[in-house]
Design an enzyme around this catalytic site. Structure first.
Site, PDB file in Angstrom:
ATOM      1  N   TYR A 155       0.843  -1.209   0.000  1.00  0.00           N
ATOM      2  CA  TYR A 155       0.000   0.000   0.000  1.00  0.00           C
ATOM      3  C   TYR A 155       0.876   1.256   0.000  1.00  0.00           C
ATOM      4  O   TYR A 155       0.683   2.163  -0.813  1.00  0.00           O
ATOM      5  CB  TYR A 155      -0.915  -0.026   1.227  1.00  0.00           C
ATOM      6  CG  TYR A 155      -1.877   1.138   1.293  1.00  0.00           C
ATOM      7  CD1 TYR A 155      -2.928   1.238   0.388  1.00  0.00           C
ATOM      8  CD2 TYR A 155      -1.745   2.130   2.266  1.00  0.00           C
ATOM      9  CE1 TYR A 155      -3.816   2.306   0.436  1.00  0.00           C
ATOM     10  CE2 TYR A 155      -2.628   3.196   2.326  1.00  0.00           C
ATOM     11  CZ  TYR A 155      -3.673   3.276   1.411  1.00  0.00           C
ATOM     12  OH  TYR A 155      -4.551   4.334   1.463  1.00  0.00           O
TER      13      TYR A 155
HETATM   14  N1  LIG Z   1      -9.917   5.861   4.643  1.00  0.00           N
HETATM   15  C1  LIG Z   1      -8.652   6.062   4.903  1.00  0.00           C
HETATM   16  O1  LIG Z   1      -8.200   5.916   6.040  1.00  0.00           O
HETATM   17  C2  LIG Z   1      -7.703   6.526   3.820  1.00  0.00           C
HETATM   18  C3  LIG Z   1      -6.531   7.198   4.162  1.00  0.00           C
HETATM   19  C4  LIG Z   1      -5.660   7.618   3.175  1.00  0.00           C
HETATM   20  C5  LIG Z   1      -5.958   7.390   1.855  1.00  0.00           C
HETATM   21  N2  LIG Z   1      -7.113   6.735   1.512  1.00  0.00           N
HETATM   22  C6  LIG Z   1      -7.375   6.500   0.095  1.00  0.00           C
HETATM   23  O2  LIG Z   1      -8.615   7.073  -0.254  1.00  0.00           O
HETATM   24  C7  LIG Z   1      -9.185   6.367  -1.345  1.00  0.00           C
HETATM   25  C8  LIG Z   1     -10.634   6.025  -1.027  1.00  0.00           C
HETATM   26  O3  LIG Z   1     -10.650   5.143   0.070  1.00  0.00           O
HETATM   27  P1  LIG Z   1     -11.891   4.995   1.054  1.00  0.00           P
HETATM   28  O4  LIG Z   1     -11.338   5.125   2.420  1.00  0.00           O
HETATM   29  O5  LIG Z   1     -13.024   5.845   0.635  1.00  0.00           O
HETATM   30  O6  LIG Z   1     -12.197   3.446   0.831  1.00  0.00           O
HETATM   31  P2  LIG Z   1     -13.547   2.661   0.461  1.00  0.00           P
HETATM   32  O7  LIG Z   1     -13.206   1.219   0.520  1.00  0.00           O
HETATM   33  O8  LIG Z   1     -14.670   3.176   1.293  1.00  0.00           O
HETATM   34  O9  LIG Z   1     -13.808   3.107  -1.049  1.00  0.00           O
HETATM   35  C9  LIG Z   1     -12.949   2.718  -2.095  1.00  0.00           C
HETATM   36  C10 LIG Z   1     -13.801   2.478  -3.320  1.00  0.00           C
HETATM   37  O10 LIG Z   1     -12.923   2.091  -4.404  1.00  0.00           O
HETATM   38  C11 LIG Z   1     -13.575   1.055  -5.126  1.00  0.00           C
HETATM   39  N3  LIG Z   1     -12.590   0.253  -5.872  1.00  0.00           N
HETATM   40  C12 LIG Z   1     -11.684  -0.616  -5.378  1.00  0.00           C
HETATM   41  N4  LIG Z   1     -11.016  -1.217  -6.382  1.00  0.00           N
HETATM   42  C13 LIG Z   1     -11.515  -0.691  -7.541  1.00  0.00           C
HETATM   43  C14 LIG Z   1     -11.244  -0.914  -8.913  1.00  0.00           C
HETATM   44  N5  LIG Z   1     -10.323  -1.805  -9.291  1.00  0.00           N
HETATM   45  N6  LIG Z   1     -11.943  -0.223  -9.834  1.00  0.00           N
HETATM   46  C15 LIG Z   1     -12.894   0.676  -9.454  1.00  0.00           C
HETATM   47  N7  LIG Z   1     -13.210   0.912  -8.165  1.00  0.00           N
HETATM   48  C16 LIG Z   1     -12.527   0.237  -7.222  1.00  0.00           C
HETATM   49  C17 LIG Z   1     -14.280   0.227  -4.052  1.00  0.00           C
HETATM   50  O11 LIG Z   1     -15.300  -0.598  -4.594  1.00  0.00           O
HETATM   51  C18 LIG Z   1     -14.817   1.320  -3.135  1.00  0.00           C
HETATM   52  O12 LIG Z   1     -16.105   1.733  -3.501  1.00  0.00           O
HETATM   53  C19 LIG Z   1      -8.299   5.160  -1.570  1.00  0.00           C
HETATM   54  O13 LIG Z   1      -7.421   5.396  -2.655  1.00  0.00           O
HETATM   55  C20 LIG Z   1      -7.512   5.040  -0.279  1.00  0.00           C
HETATM   56  O14 LIG Z   1      -6.267   4.416  -0.449  1.00  0.00           O
HETATM   57  C21 LIG Z   1      -7.984   6.301   2.458  1.00  0.00           C
END
Ligand SMILES: NC(=O)c1ccc[n+]([C@@H]2O[C@H](COP(=O)([O-])OP(=O)(O)OC[C@H]3O[C@@H](n4cnc5c(N)ncnc54)[C@H](O)[C@@H]3O)[C@@H](O)[C@H]2O)c1
Length: 248
Positions: A155
């Site tokens: 990651y």
């Molecule tokens: N929540 C956290 O703590 C956090 C912190 C830092 C960064 N992020 C980043 O923020 C972004 C969103 O994360 P989130 O927390 O909302 O997670 P989440 O799991 O709630 O949402 C992620 C979405 O991406 C979709 N997804 C996954 N693989 C996919 C693919 N191959 N094609 C299309 N869609 C796909 C999933 O179905 C989901 O709806 C991510 O890139 C994550 O790495 C999250």
């Protein structure tokens, strides 16, 4: 809520069926944009279709890690409309384990979605932005891409890659009205946290001087400004939103 004007703008938000992506999509709709959500989770997309009705919102099942799928979808969209904004948000954390215990396939899956997915979407959409001499791209990286989290080498590496991609692409496009930036959030309470062990999430939180999770609207606010006309100068940059964890 402060409003940035996104009237007449068309935005694609990847991974927009829930979490950060959905919150960004809602904020864009309130700001007047037309939003197209891409996600590969059909169940979440259906749930969401039931709950949110808005004539400016559409959704498509797209797997960002599949370049052909991304390319075909972009070709269809650009037959009838432009694309002004791209939010590369789709992502997974994958499992938590030391690098030497990390499953080879799991490593490839995470890089394929987080880093290659961002590349696939930029590669397909940037030529249209160049043609229109307009574009705002925001890549959702992570503070782990700057600091590296133990037991999350895949990651962290994928997000470090997203940061470097942002800097390179931003420089390539700097002579046009196209801005490419990344944001580096700390932990927020979304479904993605379920992919990691409770102990790992606790460790992440303990590193944040604000001593709490990031709220979804706090990220959407930053992304909304970066996606607007008002962001006419910043590009190839990384905007920190880690509650004091990263000070660079
Ligand atoms: N929540 C956290 O703590 C956090 C912190 C830092 C960064 N992020 C980043 O923020 C972004 C969103 O994360 P989130 O927390 O909302 O997670 P989440 O799991 O709630 O949402 C992620 C979405 O991406 C979709 N997804 C996954 N693989 C996919 C693919 N191959 N094609 C299309 N869609 C796909 C999933 O179905 C989901 O709806 C991510 O890139 C994550 O790495 C999250």
């Amino acid at each position: 809520m402060n409003k940035f004007d996104l009237k007449n703008k068309v935005a694609i938000v990847t991974g927009g069926a829930q979490g950060f992506g959905l919150d960004i999509a809602k904020r864009f709709l309130k700001s007047g944009a037309k939003v197209i959500i891409w996600d590969n989770d059909e169940v979440e997309i259906k749930k969401f279709t039931k709950n949110i009705k808005n004539k400016n919102l559409s959704k498509q099942i797209v797997d960002v890690s599949d370049p052909e799928n991304v390319d075909d979808t972009v070709k269809k969209i650009t037959k009838t409309q432009k694309i002004d904004i791209l939010i590369n948000n789709a992502g997974v954390t994958g499992s938590t384990a030391e690098l030497w215990k990390y499953d080879y396939e799991e490593w490839k899956r995470i890089i394929d979605i987080n880093l290659n997915g961002t590349f696939n979407c930029c590669k397909a959409i940037v030529p249209h932005m160049i043609k229109n001499n307009y574009g705002r791209i925001v890549n959702i990286a992570s503070v782990s891409g700057k600091d590296g989290n133990a037991k999350a080498s895949a990651y962290s590496s994928s997000k470090a890659g997203v940061i470097a991609l942002t800097k390179s692409l931003g420089k390539e496009l700097a002579n046009k009205n196209i801005a490419v930036n990344a944001v580096t959030p700390a932990g927020a309470k979304t479904r993605i946290l379920n992919q990691m062990s409770k102990e790992h999430v606790k460790r992440m939180l303990s590193k944040v001087p604000r001593a709490r999770f990031l709220k979804l609207n706090e990220l959407s606010s930053m992304v909304c400004w970066l996606s607007s006309d008002e962001n006419s100068f910043s590009t190839a940059a990384v905007f920190d939103i880690s509650g004091g964890r990263s000070t660079y």
